[in-house]
Design a protein around this motif. Structure first.
Motif, short mmCIF file in Angstrom:
data_model
loop_
_atom_site.label_atom_id
_atom_site.label_comp_id
_atom_site.label_asym_id
_atom_site.label_seq_id
_atom_site.Cartn_x
_atom_site.Cartn_y
_atom_site.Cartn_z
N THR A 119 0.72 -1.40 -0.07
CA THR A 119 0.10 -0.21 -0.01
C THR A 119 0.65 1.15 -0.15
O THR A 119 0.47 2.18 -0.53
N TYR A 122 -3.52 5.09 -9.07
CA TYR A 122 -4.49 4.05 -8.34
C TYR A 122 -4.61 4.66 -6.86
O TYR A 122 -4.69 3.82 -6.06
N LYS A 160 -7.35 5.73 -5.76
CA LYS A 160 -8.79 5.34 -5.05
C LYS A 160 -8.43 3.94 -4.53
O LYS A 160 -8.88 3.59 -3.47
N GLU A 161 -7.77 3.12 -5.30
CA GLU A 161 -7.53 1.71 -4.92
C GLU A 161 -6.50 1.77 -3.57
O GLU A 161 -7.06 0.92 -2.61
N TYR A 162 -5.59 2.64 -3.60
CA TYR A 162 -4.96 2.81 -2.22
C TYR A 162 -5.69 3.01 -1.02
O TYR A 162 -5.53 2.47 -0.03
N PHE A 182 -2.31 -7.22 -9.65
CA PHE A 182 -2.67 -5.88 -9.77
C PHE A 182 -1.61 -5.00 -10.09
O PHE A 182 -1.65 -3.96 -11.07
N LYS A 218 -14.22 -7.63 -3.81
CA LYS A 218 -14.14 -6.53 -5.03
C LYS A 218 -13.93 -7.29 -6.21
O LYS A 218 -13.02 -8.14 -6.39
N PHE A 234 -11.12 -5.72 -9.49
CA PHE A 234 -10.56 -4.59 -8.51
C PHE A 234 -9.46 -3.67 -9.42
O PHE A 234 -8.54 -4.37 -10.13
N GLY A 235 -9.46 -2.44 -9.79
CA GLY A 235 -8.54 -1.81 -10.32
C GLY A 235 -8.57 -1.73 -11.78
O GLY A 235 -7.76 -1.17 -12.53
N LYS A 288 -9.39 -0.33 -15.33
CA LYS A 288 -9.51 1.06 -15.64
C LYS A 288 -10.25 0.96 -17.06
O LYS A 288 -9.32 0.61 -18.00
#
Length: 943
Positions: A849, A859, A861-863, A891, A908, A911-912, A914
């Motif tokens: 992270t 990324y 928002k993913e973080y 990812f 999720k 996830f990620g 885009k």
């Protein structure tokens, strides 16, 4: 049609006048051997030969097109080239020459024994017996069975109870002399046996292989330089052969060497096929044997052949898949660019071809193998001795286990479990599939002899069964005697291969075996690798460059040995553990190791000094025997073969010729330093795509997809269904209304029509929403283009709408090595993690992270999602933690893999992933154009 013409011809006379032409339009088809009706100058896909100029019509086809000349050109295009000699056309698979080669090769490979217990490996056929079998059985029967050969051997008094070893099939030979027997029926025995007629027969078989069309075949026979009767033409035109071999006439019979044989002590000229007949050596043995010098002839021939050949043509001649040829092309471009950058050619170029299988593909192929094996064994239950049936035939429990684990067969232990039908290979004892980590995977032939990590040299066993015989470090004779019947059945029914059976039943290691082990560790046998070496040799031979072919997996053995995993699942040098899921650095690291180990091997073990090599091997082997006699186990630092083991021991190694140091701790320290570099030049393929216009699936008008694309111009997708998505050829970058700069996908179906900038401008104005203006910034950006901006970091454009990460991940070597240990699902996670800090998985999660926050701004928002759910990660189960970490590695890698996260109730999907349906905002972004090595790059800045 004829009636219509006759009836209407009364009123329209031109119909009767052109009746034959009209009928020919319906009846005529272009022969496949003529191909496209263009000259080869106008199209690379055409080969037609003309008799005269003019428009080609069905009624004047034979006046303008030269059928026979076109068919000859077709032959040249159809024929592939020799695996050994560049550019030499191969023989048809049914050629007399090629079938003789196949039969002799198979006969020279087999061994015969009368007692598997006392003589499990048997002995080769004598030359005399081999020749008699060929003449008296192969020349008599189209299908040669083991039973026929056994009965013949007994009838001739050679054996009482012969057992044939070495055939790929249990009950028959793969080879046969079918074409010999076919031609014998047409021409008679005396004609076929007359060597003066061999050229005519070879020509015939080539025609029968190429031409399916009876007409052209009859024409070829009528126009041949040889005389054929009408009956012979009729018989031959009804015959067909299929397939091509991998060797040419030149390789098998035209190249000669001066030597003698056991049958004739006098020096004479022999071809490879002559030696296969006069000795009991197979093809590979003859090619490699320095006595015959064929190897040098082939190398010199290929070098001379390359002198006037372009690099692209040389690559085309390599026997490899299109994907591998692209890899070879890239490798050669890299060498060329490095030479340009350095200003001179290198002293050595080291070549190693790695074999990395995709896990899903590996699991699928293994699943098919086990399914086929289980069905076969279940159907043959009545053929087994009663006491063996329970060990060989899968019961309900084994079948249920297979259904449960069939998608995880990339796991070595699981695959061995099913191949061994749930039993230890060294005993009758059953294994528990839930506790496979408790058992040992034993190298049947110890790595001391040769580092062979294939399944054919491995057995899943109980720890107490790992016993060795002191003299040769082989299996205890009591284990061999106890299991020989079972292993024989397993061999005959495909549960193991011949190599595994031979390794299991070895009782001694001969000097000849040792020489074989030395050669397999030092000498590259792949013809494809040798072809690549020939190409590079021809490019730089005038500058003194030497190409060295390195054995595959030598760098893998080095990594495994020097990383030095201990009993507590920690590594002394975790930098050397290869984890492909983290980044692509391992490709560069392996290339560096190939160069380093190649240089070390060149100085320590010169291949032209076999006596020296043999002495080194015997010295190493003697040390292992001595240590085993004292400790009753093979020391860890001696388990890696005689090339790698001296490096593991830590002792200083010296160049045999100069006395200079070629290995000590300083060398290892340098390697570890290089492996810890964060900066590697990683370049990826960019391309302008061609091919299919749409995704293949045609969806019903009732499907969930609303805006279907018509299959054809006049087929309404609301009635007939259609496609869902156009495929992208390349990307255009445009500025809309002087505000936003975006990426736009250009479909493959429009790539040609939009190749001119004015056409692209018109299309954009019609299809892209805008209020005032659309300005083209870059009209053709390839798929996979690397970009950089402060806002988004490094990204790759996969289309106008889809973006993936473009930055390589780097995490601490300790964390990377641990995640590699936890990679497979059948691993006992808790057993391994018990030796680590209890928060180790959380520490790795936090490291990932933090990396995302600092280096992956796209990324954000993913973080934030992951950072908000650290507590949920901490509270999740061990298996959920491990799976989450493995998913996050995917990812953050440079690919378009979507991931699914599930831990402690948090889920999720994708996830990620885009996708930007309106295009990616590319303001204040650099397009990074890299050379093949990454040593040169240019940037185009978009404001």
């Amino acid at each position: 049609m004829e009636k219509i013409i006759d009836n209407q011809g009364q009123y329209y006379p031109f119909l009767k006048e052109n009746k034959d032409k009209l009928l020919s339009i319906l009846k005529f088809h272009i022969p496949y051997y003529v191909g496209p009706l263009q000259s080869s100058e106008k199209s690379p896909f055409a080969w037609m030969e003309r008799k005269s100029n003019g428009h080609i019509r069905p009624w004047n086809f034979d006046e303008i097109v030269d059928r026979e000349a076109s068919s000859n050109q077709f032959i040249r295009r159809m024929t592939v080239t020799d695996s050994f000699l560049i550019g030499e056309p191969v023989l048809p698979k049914n050629s007399f020459i090629y079938q003789r080669y196949e039969a002799l090769n198979e006969l020279n490979n087999i061994h015969i024994t009368e007692n598997l217990k006392s003589n499990p490996n048997g002995s080769r056929l004598t030359v005399k017996i081999k020749q008699r079998i060929y003449n008296e059985i192969f020349k008599k029967y189209k299908k040669v069975t083991v039973d026929k050969v056994k009965k013949w051997l007994i009838a001739q008094g050679y054996y009482r109870n012969p057992i044939l070893i070495g055939l790929s099939q249990k009950d028959k030979f793969n080879s046969s002399l079918t074409s010999y027997l076919d031609m014998k029926k047409v021409f008679g025995s005396s004609f076929i046996e007359n060597r003066e007629n061999s050229k005519q027969i070879e020509e015939l078989i080539e025609w029968l292989t190429i031409f399916e069309d009876k007409q052209i075949l009859k024409e070829k026979l009528h126009n041949s330089n040889y005389d054929y009767t009408d009956n012979q033409i009729k018989q031959l035109s009804n015959m067909r052969y299929k397939g091509w071999g991998r060797l040419s006439r030149k390789t098998l019979i035209d190249i000669k060497t001066e030597t003698n044989t056991p049958q004739s002590r006098q020096l004479s000229n022999y071809s490879i096929l002559d030696l296969m007949w006069s000795t009991n050596n197979n093809f590979n043995s003859i090619i490699k044997n320095n006595k015959y010098d064929f190897k040098n002839y082939i190398e010199n021939y290929n070098l001379n052949k390359n002198e006037n050949t372009s690099i692209s043509d040389m690559i085309d001649d390599v026997h490899a898949s299109p994907a591998l040829k692209r890899g070879i092309t890239q490798a050669i471009k890299i060498v060329q660019e490095i030479v340009t950058f350095m200003g001179h050619a290198p002293k050595h170029i080291f070549i190693e071809v790695t074999r990395e299988s995709d896990k899903s593909e590996l699991s699928t192929s293994r699943k098919k193998r086990i399914q086929k094996l289980q069905n076969k064994m279940a159907n043959k239950v009545d053929d087994f001795k009663p006491q063996l049936s329970q060990y060989l035939v899968p019961d309900k429990e084994i079948k249920d286990d297979f259904k449960k684990y069939k998608n995880n067969l990339s796991s070595e232990r699981l695959m061995l479990y099913f191949l061994q039908n749930g039993k230890s290979l060294y005993s009758d004892e059953p294994l528990n599939i839930e506790n496979l980590s408790q058992y040992q995977v034993d190298h049947i032939l110890p790595r001391t002899y040769i580092p062979d990590d294939s399944l054919e040299n491995k057995a899943l066993i109980l720890a107490k069964e790992n016993q060795r015989k002191g003299d040769y470090l082989l299996l205890n004779p009591s284990i061999i005697d106890k299991n020989l019947d079972r292993w024989t059945y397993m061999l005959n029914n495909g549960m193991m291969g011949l190599k595994k059976f031979k390794n299991l039943t070895r009782r001694v290691i001969t000097d000849r075996d040792k020489l074989g082990f030395i050669n397999r560790q030092l000498v590259q046998t792949s013809q494809m690798v040798k072809r690549v070496a020939n190409i590079l040799d021809s490019m730089y031979k005038d500058e003194g460059t030497t190409c060295i072919q390195i054995r595959a997996n030598l760098s893998t053995s080095f990594r495994k040995a020097l990383s030095n995993q201990n009993n507590s699942y920690h590594f002394q040098h975790p930098e050397l553990v290869k984890n492909r899921n983290v980044n692509d650095f391992h490709h560069a690291q392996d290339a560096y190791l190939a160069s380093f180990l190649g240089t070390y091997q060149l100085k320590k073990f010169p291949t032209d000094e076999m006596l020296l090599l043999n002495g080194e091997y015997n010295k190493f082997y003697g040390q292992v025997q001595h240590l085993y006699s004292k400790e009753k186990k093979i020391p860890d630092n001696k388990k890696n073969g005689f090339i790698i083991s001296p490096l593991v021991n830590g002792t200083t190694q010296y160049d045999k010729n100069t006395g200079k140091t070629i290995w000590n701790k300083t060398f290892l320290d340098k390697i570890l330093k290089i492996f810890n570099y964060h900066q590697y030049n990683i370049t990826r393929k960019t391309e302008i795509k061609t091919g299919q216009f749409y995704k293949e699936t045609i969806y019903s008008p009732k499907s969930k997809y609303k805006n279907l694309i018509p299959q054809k111009k006049n087929l309404n997708p609301k009635i007939y269904g259609g496609f869902t998505e156009e495929k992208t050829s390349y990307i255009a970058i445009v500025n809309i209304d002087n505000k936003k700069t975006k990426s736009i996908s250009i479909p493959i179906r429009l790539m040609k029509s939009l190749s001119k900038k004015e056409n692209l401008q018109n299309w954009l104005e019609k299809n892209i929403k805008h209020k005032e203006s659309i300005k083209i910034i870059r009209d053709k950006v390839p798929i996979g283009q690397l970009t950089y901006s402060n806002k988004n970091g490094y990204l790759e454009l996969k289309s106008g709408e889809e973006i993936i990460n473009g930055r390589q991940l780097f995490i601490s070597p300790e964390h990377s090595a641990l995640l590699k240990l936890l990679e497979t699902e059948d691993t006992d996670f808790d057993l391994i993690l018990a030796f680590y800090n209890k928060n180790i998985l959380t520490d790795i999660f936090k490291e990932l992270t933090i990396k995302m926050k600092k280096l992956y701004p796209y990324y954000t928002k993913e973080y934030e999602f992951l950072n908000d759910n650290i507590d949920n990660f901490v509270q999740s189960s061990t298996s959920e933690k491990v799976d989450t970490l493995q998913q996050l590695l995917k990812f953050l890698s440079v690919n378009s893999t979507k991931i699914y996260l599930s831990f402690n109730g948090i889920k999720k999907k994708e996830f990620g992933r885009k996708r930007r349906n309106n295009g990616l905002e590319l303001g204040n972004t650099d397009l990074i154009y890299q050379s093949v090595t990454g040593l040169y790059e240019t940037r185009f800045h978009i404001d």
